[in-house]
Enzyme design. Structure first.
Site, PDB file in Angstrom:
ATOM      1  CG  HIS A  13      -1.834   1.175   1.310  1.00  0.00           C
ATOM      2  ND1 HIS A  13      -3.177   1.040   1.549  1.00  0.00           N
ATOM      3  CD2 HIS A  13      -1.628   2.509   1.169  1.00  0.00           C
ATOM      4  CE1 HIS A  13      -3.758   2.231   1.557  1.00  0.00           C
ATOM      5  NE2 HIS A  13      -2.833   3.153   1.328  1.00  0.00           N
ATOM      6  CG  HIS A  15      -0.778   7.090  -0.937  1.00  0.00           C
ATOM      7  ND1 HIS A  15      -2.017   7.226  -1.532  1.00  0.00           N
ATOM      8  CD2 HIS A  15      -0.987   6.414   0.219  1.00  0.00           C
ATOM      9  CE1 HIS A  15      -2.937   6.670  -0.755  1.00  0.00           C
ATOM     10  NE2 HIS A  15      -2.335   6.167   0.310  1.00  0.00           N
ATOM     11  CE  LYS A  99      -7.882   2.063  -0.729  1.00  0.00           C
ATOM     12  NZ  LYS A  99      -6.689   2.367   0.000  1.00  0.00           N
ATOM     13  CG  HIS A 136      -9.903   4.261   3.313  1.00  0.00           C
ATOM     14  ND1 HIS A 136      -8.722   4.939   3.393  1.00  0.00           N
ATOM     15  CD2 HIS A 136     -10.654   4.684   4.367  1.00  0.00           C
ATOM     16  CE1 HIS A 136      -8.747   5.754   4.454  1.00  0.00           C
ATOM     17  NE2 HIS A 136      -9.918   5.621   5.050  1.00  0.00           N
ATOM     18  CG  HIS A 174      -4.951   2.188   5.781  1.00  0.00           C
ATOM     19  ND1 HIS A 174      -6.286   2.043   5.956  1.00  0.00           N
ATOM     20  CD2 HIS A 174      -4.815   2.973   4.690  1.00  0.00           C
ATOM     21  CE1 HIS A 174      -6.926   2.709   5.016  1.00  0.00           C
ATOM     22  NE2 HIS A 174      -6.062   3.279   4.238  1.00  0.00           N
ATOM     23  CG  ASP A 247      -1.513   4.754   4.090  1.00  0.00           C
ATOM     24  OD1 ASP A 247      -1.567   5.207   2.934  1.00  0.00           O
ATOM     25  OD2 ASP A 247      -2.298   5.087   4.992  1.00  0.00           O
TER      26      ASP A 247
HETATM   27  C1  NCD Z   1      -3.594   8.923   2.191  1.00  0.00           C
HETATM   28  C2  NCD Z   1      -3.205   9.994   1.180  1.00  0.00           C
HETATM   29  O1  NCD Z   1      -2.701  11.043   1.586  1.00  0.00           O
HETATM   30  O2  NCD Z   1      -3.366   9.766  -0.021  1.00  0.00           O
HETATM   31  N1  NCD Z   1      -3.588   9.514   3.499  1.00  0.00           N
HETATM   32  C3  NCD Z   1      -3.463   8.859   4.671  1.00  0.00           C
HETATM   33  O3  NCD Z   1      -3.603   9.496   5.720  1.00  0.00           O
HETATM   34  N2  NCD Z   1      -3.218   7.584   4.726  1.00  0.00           N
HETATM   35  C4  NCD Z   1      -4.914   8.347   1.851  1.00  0.00           C
HETATM   36  C5  NCD Z   1      -5.261   7.108   2.610  1.00  0.00           C
HETATM   37  O4  NCD Z   1      -4.653   6.064   2.426  1.00  0.00           O
HETATM   38  O5  NCD Z   1      -6.187   7.174   3.411  1.00  0.00           O
HETATM   39 ZN    ZN Z   2      -3.197   5.104   1.748  1.00  0.00          ZN
END
Ligand code: NCD
Ligand code: ZN
Length: 345
Positions: A13, A15, A99, A136, A174, A247
């Site tokens: 996971h 970003h 997702k 999520h 998460h 995450d």
């Molecule tokens: C994530 C993001 O910033 O894209 N933020 C987070 O707090 N984890 C989005 C997510 O996974 O909820």
């Molecule tokens: Zn995330």
């Protein structure tokens, strides 16, 4: 023990964002991780196979020469997602998972699902072809307390959905609660969960006690200590249902440090050092490989990586930068609030 060798880990996971942020952060994942599930919550989101093809190309272009890293692409499930596009993307090997964001749950989730009835054809198709759904798991209604949103989601959304489509393979992303851990433990082979680095380290005091600390604010928000302990127990138990999803969610400092700051912790750069610390504290260094390198591939039906990495415990603490500079702005690195001694060598 002062050294441990494990199969090269993956991040289930992540970003990576786009543009200058992508260019600034990708090396920090590619250094330690062989593969990562790439979250599709860009603006606009990655919703079609065509979007994902283009995004994957941008990721590969941003990857520094000589680094070996495979992005596993996902699509953002919307009420307009076409089951045929999903199936074709999966069959071609491009799309690993979909997702699900409940509309409004987190950063850039406005296009998420409001009425689950409208996504049943996609979910049924996914169940048929064995394609995982990354979830999520938070409800979004304003009358539900933010600390209860995961537990209420499990009861009111996830469990009914899984009963309706039992063959659907689901990853609860998460995980932050004991209720989540218990649910995944009792969920059978079609249910797995990712756990982040930071949720193994902080509880909600890190965000709120003695001053407000926006760099520890992420979603789902960190909960009470008893939940952190349940997560640590799950992650270090060797139970194949639980695997690493950092995450790591970079936001620039100005976006974190404002009256309404963004959610997300940036952890890709020091995750392996943090995890070795946590697993050592739990007397479970021998389970680190299961959590970071074996359980994820096994859930996704992939082979573990053949290469290995070595972590060594150093006398002097490892110094990670306080923040990294990207073309998009500076991003503060997650600080576990104790010195780290384990280093990937
Ligand atoms: C994530 C993001 O910033 O894209 N933020 C987070 O707090 N984890 C989005 C997510 O996974 O909820
Ligand atoms: Zn995330």
């Amino acid at each position: 023990m002062t050294s441990i060798t494990i199969k090269r880990p993956d991040d289930w996971h992540l970003h990576l964002r786009d543009g200058e942020m992508l260019e600034g952060v990708i090396e920090h994942s590619a250094k330690d991780f062989a593969r990562a599930i790439i979250m599709p919550n860009l603006v606009p989101p990655v919703v079609t196979t065509q979007d994902a093809t283009a995004y994957r190309e941008r990721i590969m272009k941003a990857l520094p020469n000589g680094m070996n890293f495979t992005p596993l692409m996902t699509l953002y499930l919307t009420e307009n997602t076409d089951p045929a596009d999903v199936a074709a993307g999966h069959a071609s090997g491009l799309i690993t998972a979909l997702k699900l964001y409940p509309a409004g749950a987190t950063t850039n989730s406005d296009s998420g699902v409001t009425n689950f009835e409208n996504v049943m054809p996609v979910l049924e198709k996914m169940a048929e072809i064995g394609m995982p759904l990354c979830v999520h798991g938070e409800v979004t209604s304003s009358d539900i307390d933010i600390f209860d949103r995961e537990a209420v989601f499990i009861e009111t959304v996830l469990d009914p959905l899984r009963q309706r489509v039992p063959e659907l393979r689901v990853v609860m992303e998460h995980l932050t609660t004991k209720q989540g851990v218990d649910y995944v433990r009792s969920g059978g082979d079609n249910l797995g969960a990712t756990i982040t680095t930071h949720h193994l380290i902080i509880n909600r005091n890190a965000i709120l006690a003695g001053g407000i600390r926006p760099h520890y604010y992420c979603l789902p928000v960190a909960k009470r200590e008893e939940h952190r302990l349940a997560l640590r127990q799950a992650a270090t138990s060797g139970d194949t249902s639980f695997f690493l999803g950092t995450d790591s969610a970079p936001h620039t400092d100005p976006l974190k440090l404002q009256a309404c700051g963004c959610a997300g912790c940036f952890t890709s750069i020091n995750t392996m050092s943090c995890l070795a610390h946590v697993f050592e504290e739990e007397g479970a260094l021998d389970k680190l490989e299961d959590f970071a390198s074996l359980n994820g591939p096994s859930f996704y039906g992939l082979e573990p990586n053949s290469e290995t990495i070595e972590l060594k415990k150093q006398q002097t603490p490892i110094s990670f930068p306080e923040r990294i500079e990207t073309g998009a702005g500076s991003v503060t690195v997650f600080d576990p609030m104790y010195p780290l001694h384990w280093q990937v060598v």
